[in-house]
Scaffold this motif. Structure first.
Motif, PDB file in Angstrom:
ATOM      1  N   THR A  36       0.833  -1.193   0.000  1.00  0.00           N
ATOM      2  CA  THR A  36       0.000   0.000   0.000  1.00  0.00           C
ATOM      3  C   THR A  36       0.872   1.249   0.000  1.00  0.00           C
ATOM      4  N   THR A  37       0.233   2.393  -0.115  1.00  0.00           N
ATOM      5  CA  THR A  37       0.969   3.654  -0.072  1.00  0.00           C
ATOM      6  C   THR A  37       0.375   4.565   0.994  1.00  0.00           C
ATOM      7  N   SER A  38       1.170   5.519   1.420  1.00  0.00           N
ATOM      8  CA  SER A  38       0.697   6.552   2.336  1.00  0.00           C
ATOM      9  C   SER A  38       1.251   7.881   1.857  1.00  0.00           C
ATOM     10  N   THR A  39       0.630   8.953   2.276  1.00  0.00           N
ATOM     11  CA  THR A  39       1.074  10.293   1.887  1.00  0.00           C
ATOM     12  C   THR A  39       1.204  11.143   3.140  1.00  0.00           C
ATOM     13  N   GLN A  40       2.284  11.905   3.203  1.00  0.00           N
ATOM     14  CA  GLN A  40       2.438  12.846   4.308  1.00  0.00           C
ATOM     15  C   GLN A  40       3.090  14.116   3.799  1.00  0.00           C
ATOM     16  N   LYS A  41       2.702  15.238   4.375  1.00  0.00           N
ATOM     17  CA  LYS A  41       3.250  16.543   3.992  1.00  0.00           C
ATOM     18  C   LYS A  41       4.229  16.970   5.081  1.00  0.00           C
ATOM     19  N   GLN A  42       5.489  17.107   4.705  1.00  0.00           N
ATOM     20  CA  GLN A  42       6.558  17.406   5.657  1.00  0.00           C
ATOM     21  C   GLN A  42       7.652  18.216   4.974  1.00  0.00           C
ATOM     22  N   ARG A  43       8.525  18.777   5.783  1.00  0.00           N
ATOM     23  CA  ARG A  43       9.783  19.329   5.278  1.00  0.00           C
ATOM     24  C   ARG A  43      10.849  18.258   5.452  1.00  0.00           C
ATOM     25  N   ILE A  44      11.695  18.147   4.440  1.00  0.00           N
ATOM     26  CA  ILE A  44      12.825  17.232   4.550  1.00  0.00           C
ATOM     27  C   ILE A  44      13.974  18.040   5.125  1.00  0.00           C
ATOM     28  N   PHE A  45      14.442  17.634   6.296  1.00  0.00           N
ATOM     29  CA  PHE A  45      15.453  18.375   7.040  1.00  0.00           C
ATOM     30  C   PHE A  45      16.866  18.062   6.544  1.00  0.00           C
ATOM     31  N   ASP A  46      17.117  16.779   6.168  1.00  0.00           N
ATOM     32  CA  ASP A  46      18.461  16.363   5.787  1.00  0.00           C
ATOM     33  C   ASP A  46      18.391  15.053   5.018  1.00  0.00           C
ATOM     34  N   LEU A  47      19.488  14.719   4.325  1.00  0.00           N
ATOM     35  CA  LEU A  47      19.654  13.427   3.677  1.00  0.00           C
ATOM     36  C   LEU A  47      20.875  12.765   4.305  1.00  0.00           C
ATOM     37  N   VAL A  48      20.727  11.512   4.744  1.00  0.00           N
ATOM     38  CA  VAL A  48      21.828  10.823   5.422  1.00  0.00           C
ATOM     39  C   VAL A  48      21.983   9.411   4.867  1.00  0.00           C
TER      40      VAL A  48
END
Length: 74
Positions: A36-48
């Motif tokens: 299944t899929t889900s959706t969320q609205k967020q800011r991406i703070f960093d990539l690690v």
């Protein structure tokens, strides 16, 4: 556990731009094992990177494996 599949350079570059511009985006995610899929609205703070896997760190501290991102919408 799923085997990590590296994302395209284009997607990674887009994610880096989103981090730098501090844009809130809607992420459509693949749910592990559920098909299944889900959706969320967020800011991406960093990539690690950890253990040869890449993650987006969201503003709430949650880590999303990059190969689980299906779609990014502004």
């Amino acid at each position: 556990m799923d085997v990590y599949v590296p994302v395209s350079c284009d997607l990674y570059d887009r994610l880096e731009e989103i981090v730098l511009r501090k844009i809130r985006v809607s992420l459509e995610l693949s749910e592990e094992g559920a098909g299944t899929t889900s959706t969320q609205k967020q800011r991406i703070f960093d990539l690690v990177s950890m253990n040869r896997e890449e993650f987006a760190v969201l503003e709430n501290g949650e880590k999303i494996r990059l190969d689980k991102i299906l779609k990014i919408n502004p």
